[in-house]
Design a protein around this motif. Structure first.
Motif, PDB file in Angstrom:
ATOM      1  N   VAL A  66       6.808  23.408 104.704  1.00  0.00           N
ATOM      2  CA  VAL A  66       7.325  23.942 103.436  1.00  0.00           C
ATOM      3  C   VAL A  66       8.083  25.236 103.696  1.00  0.00           C
ATOM      4  O   VAL A  66       9.170  25.453 103.146  1.00  0.00           O
ATOM      5  CB  VAL A  66       6.175  24.151 102.425  1.00  0.00           C
ATOM      6  CG1 VAL A  66       6.640  24.935 101.215  1.00  0.00           C
ATOM      7  CG2 VAL A  66       5.591  22.810 101.998  1.00  0.00           C
ATOM      8  N   SER A  67       7.552  26.079 104.554  1.00  0.00           N
ATOM      9  CA  SER A  67       8.205  27.354 104.858  1.00  0.00           C
ATOM     10  C   SER A  67       9.566  27.148 105.508  1.00  0.00           C
ATOM     11  O   SER A  67      10.551  27.794 105.119  1.00  0.00           O
ATOM     12  CB  SER A  67       7.323  28.196 105.783  1.00  0.00           C
ATOM     13  OG  SER A  67       6.103  28.494 105.174  1.00  0.00           O
ATOM     14  N   THR A  69      11.471  24.483 105.359  1.00  0.00           N
ATOM     15  CA  THR A  69      12.361  23.855 104.379  1.00  0.00           C
ATOM     16  C   THR A  69      12.907  24.878 103.397  1.00  0.00           C
ATOM     17  O   THR A  69      14.121  24.940 103.150  1.00  0.00           O
ATOM     18  CB  THR A  69      11.616  22.741 103.616  1.00  0.00           C
ATOM     19  OG1 THR A  69      11.132  21.790 104.555  1.00  0.00           O
ATOM     20  CG2 THR A  69      12.526  22.057 102.623  1.00  0.00           C
ATOM     21  N   LEU A  70      12.024  25.691 102.835  1.00  0.00           N
ATOM     22  CA  LEU A  70      12.471  26.716 101.878  1.00  0.00           C
ATOM     23  C   LEU A  70      13.347  27.762 102.556  1.00  0.00           C
ATOM     24  O   LEU A  70      14.308  28.254 101.954  1.00  0.00           O
ATOM     25  CB  LEU A  70      11.266  27.367 101.202  1.00  0.00           C
ATOM     26  CG  LEU A  70      10.466  26.461 100.261  1.00  0.00           C
ATOM     27  CD1 LEU A  70       9.264  27.197  99.707  1.00  0.00           C
ATOM     28  CD2 LEU A  70      11.338  25.924  99.140  1.00  0.00           C
ATOM     29  N   TYR A  71      13.055  28.105 103.804  1.00  0.00           N
ATOM     30  CA  TYR A  71      13.871  29.068 104.536  1.00  0.00           C
ATOM     31  C   TYR A  71      15.285  28.533 104.732  1.00  0.00           C
ATOM     32  O   TYR A  71      16.261  29.258 104.532  1.00  0.00           O
ATOM     33  CB  TYR A  71      13.226  29.374 105.895  1.00  0.00           C
ATOM     34  CG  TYR A  71      14.063  30.301 106.745  1.00  0.00           C
ATOM     35  CD1 TYR A  71      14.080  31.667 106.487  1.00  0.00           C
ATOM     36  CD2 TYR A  71      14.844  29.811 107.783  1.00  0.00           C
ATOM     37  CE1 TYR A  71      14.855  32.528 107.245  1.00  0.00           C
ATOM     38  CE2 TYR A  71      15.619  30.658 108.548  1.00  0.00           C
ATOM     39  CZ  TYR A  71      15.626  32.010 108.279  1.00  0.00           C
ATOM     40  OH  TYR A  71      16.392  32.846 109.026  1.00  0.00           O
ATOM     41  N   GLY A  74      17.036  28.397 101.362  1.00  0.00           N
ATOM     42  CA  GLY A  74      17.274  29.773 100.941  1.00  0.00           C
ATOM     43  C   GLY A  74      18.379  30.438 101.730  1.00  0.00           C
ATOM     44  O   GLY A  74      19.228  31.148 101.175  1.00  0.00           O
ATOM     45  N   GLY A 105      13.193  18.382  97.513  1.00  0.00           N
ATOM     46  CA  GLY A 105      12.258  18.573  96.409  1.00  0.00           C
ATOM     47  C   GLY A 105      11.267  17.425  96.308  1.00  0.00           C
ATOM     48  O   GLY A 105      10.056  17.642  96.113  1.00  0.00           O
ATOM     49  N   LEU A 108       8.836  17.726  99.206  1.00  0.00           N
ATOM     50  CA  LEU A 108       7.847  18.785  98.967  1.00  0.00           C
ATOM     51  C   LEU A 108       6.823  18.349  97.925  1.00  0.00           C
ATOM     52  O   LEU A 108       5.636  18.675  98.035  1.00  0.00           O
ATOM     53  CB  LEU A 108       8.553  20.069  98.535  1.00  0.00           C
ATOM     54  CG  LEU A 108       9.395  20.758  99.602  1.00  0.00           C
ATOM     55  CD1 LEU A 108      10.120  21.963  99.023  1.00  0.00           C
ATOM     56  CD2 LEU A 108       8.559  21.161 100.791  1.00  0.00           C
TER      57      LEU A 108
END
Length: 121
Positions: A66-67, A69-71, A74, A105, A108
């Motif tokens: 998750v980290s 992917t979001l990084y 972002g 999405g 996740l």
């Protein structure tokens, strides 16, 4: 600090440099480190990381997945908002952006549901 953690950090740094180099190709960084050089360094780091693990498959934890992917998403958004234009074609105007964000999405959401099921057991 473990050596594999240092390699993972270096991989993340060079991945970020690759993104920055793609969005801002006219900077000093792009003149010093071309995309080909950064990509070559990334490949070498990944190969060394795999050989250090002696071929053992290590599944990425849900939190790390998750980290990362979001990084990545972002970083993509921040570099676009800073005025960068991707040479690869990654932009808010591209339908690929919305397809990738939708798929990430959904992925996740799948991971969240899996973790909830594991907590119940």
């Amino acid at each position: 600090m473990r050596l594999s953690t240092i390699f993972n950090f270096c991989i993340l740094v060079f991945f970020t440099l690759l993104f920055v180099n793609d969005f801002f190709p006219d900077t000093t960084l792009a003149a010093v480190l071309s995309q080909k050089i950064i990509l070559l360094i990334l490949v070498i780091l990944v190969i060394v990381q795999i050989t250090m693990d002696k071929g053992q498959y290590k599944k990425l934890s849900k939190k790390a997945y998750v980290s990362v992917t979001l990084y990545t998403v972002g970083l993509w958004i921040v570099l676009t908002l800073l005025g960068g234009k991707s040479q690869f074609g990654l932009s808010f105007d591209s339908p690929i952006f919305y397809i990738i964000v939708l798929l990430l999405g959904l992925d996740l959401l799948r991971i969240y549901r899996q973790s909830k099921l594991e907590q119940k057991q």
